[in-house]
Design an enzyme around this catalytic site. Structure first.
Site, PDB file in Angstrom:
ATOM      1  N   CYS A 264       0.823  -1.227   0.000  1.00 43.03           N
ATOM      2  CA  CYS A 264       0.000   0.000   0.000  1.00 43.03           C
ATOM      3  C   CYS A 264       0.850   1.268   0.000  1.00 43.03           C
ATOM      4  O   CYS A 264       0.653   2.167  -0.822  1.00 43.03           O
ATOM      5  CB  CYS A 264      -0.985  -0.021   1.163  1.00 43.03           C
ATOM      6  N   HIS A 312      -2.701   1.389   6.836  1.00 46.52           N
ATOM      7  CA  HIS A 312      -3.044   1.305   5.410  1.00 46.52           C
ATOM      8  C   HIS A 312      -3.166   2.716   4.851  1.00 46.52           C
ATOM      9  O   HIS A 312      -3.577   3.651   5.537  1.00 46.52           O
ATOM     10  CB  HIS A 312      -4.359   0.548   5.195  1.00 46.52           C
ATOM     11  N   HIS A 324      -5.621   2.011  -4.516  1.00 45.96           N
ATOM     12  CA  HIS A 324      -4.702   1.463  -3.517  1.00 45.96           C
ATOM     13  C   HIS A 324      -4.329   0.032  -3.870  1.00 45.96           C
ATOM     14  O   HIS A 324      -4.959  -0.617  -4.714  1.00 45.96           O
ATOM     15  CB  HIS A 324      -5.323   1.515  -2.111  1.00 45.96           C
TER      16      HIS A 324
END
Length: 348
Positions: A264, A312, A324
């Protein structure tokens, strides 16, 4: 590459997970964290309970991935510092060798000239003027030799310091390697536990599961603000969005920063690097790599940080969507901005 880092707002740094690789305590924490990861859970609690436990395992894997990324970045920096110290030590050694050679030449010259007392030579010589000139030359040679001896001593002292620094940096790098390996095992253990639990599910349930389902269900219970249709906040943000969009469909690989696979934070790092902006490596650090923006003012290119531990990160692309790298086994994709609890929004 242009580095574009704004000072974070007061009080926000306390929420950032810092990666420290130079202490035994960090290594111990990483090892204990790896050992604390749960084994495959019993799926007998029902589909929703199993999905929740799988979500927790994937979240633990993502947290461990960000810690691994931080340790990897620190080890990379230490290797560069060690190489620079070793190069300086090599240059210092050559300097010492050159000074020693020069002193040897001066000593040989004095020996050939004859280190005779100038006063006695003057009394015995048929040419006093020549003896006086020779004595002056010997004095000059002596003074030059003294200067070179002083320079040699200083060069040797500097060389010892450089070697000590290099030895200390090597020790730091070895410790960083231990932490890196421990954090790698933590990621692998969490993913293996999730896979074992996933394998216990019936085929239909296994096919219908996607990590983050629990977060998405919770997110649907919240009312998200209406997000205005705004352009990117800057030209570099627009370039970063375009770079991220080009990676749509690339696989998630933990620890990867492109160009063919990403985790990520690696996707954010890659996209902004294409725009000439140097972001830090982990999602926790990226949270404070710019100005914090209210959610109702989010614009394309802004980084959306998720969960209380900032484990994240995604990039807002407009129309209520982010892009993402979601989780292992998935590919870079679009999702609603409210796909999981939002921690903050950062504008690099």
């Amino acid at each position: 590459m242009v580095s574009h880092r704004r000072t974070s707002q007061p009080g926000l740094a306390a929420r950032t997970t810092r990666v420290t690789v130079l202490s035994a305590a960090a290594a111990s924490a990483a090892l204990s964290g790896a050992a604390a990861l749960p084994a495959a859970a019993d799926p007998s609690g029902g589909p929703q309970d199993t999905a929740a436990r799988l979500d927790r395992l994937y979240q633990q894997a993502e947290v461990a991935t960000q810690r691994y990324d931080g340790a990897q970045e620190s080890a990379k920096r230490l290797r560069a510092e060690l190489t620079a110290l070793q190069d300086r030590a090599a240059t210092g050694q050559q300097r010492v060798n050159d000074l020693r050679d020069e002193l040897g030449v001066l000593a040989a010259s004095q020996y050939r000239e004859g280190a005779i007392d100038p006063t006695l030579a003057l009394l015995l010589s048929d040419d006093p003027a020549q003896v006086l000139e020779r004595a002056a030359t010997l004095d000059r040679l002596g003074g030059r030799q003294t200067d070179r001896l002083r320079l040699l001593q200083e060069a040797q002292r500097t060389l010892r310091q450089q070697r000590d620094q290099a030895a200390g940096k090597l020790t730091d790098l070895q410790r960083a390697g231990q932490v890196l390996r421990a954090r790698k095992r933590a990621v692998q253990r969490a993913l293996a536990s999730a896979q074992r639990l996933l394998d216990t599910l019936p085929a239909a349930q296994r096919a219908g599961y996607a990590p983050g389902m629990t977060d998405q269900r919770a997110s649907r219970d919240r009312v998200e603000p209406d997000l205005p249709a705004l352009p990117a906040s800057s030209g570099r943000a627009a370039v970063a969005v375009a770079a991220a969009r080009q990676m749509l469909g690339a696989p998630y690989v933990w620890g990867a920063t492109g160009p063919n696979a990403f985790d990520c934070s690696g996707l954010m790092l890659y996209a902004y690097r294409r725009a000439g902006v140097a972001l830090p490596r982990t999602s926790q650090e990226q949270m404070n790599a710019g100005a914090h923006i209210p959610l109702d003012q989010v614009r394309p290119g802004d980084l959306v940080i998720y969960r209380g531990d900032a484990s994240h990160v995604a990039m807002y692309v407009g129309a209520g969507q982010v892009i993402h790298a979601p989780y292992p086994g998935a590919r870079v994709r679009y999702d609603p901005i409210g796909m999981m609890p939002i921690n903050s929004v950062t504008r690099p």
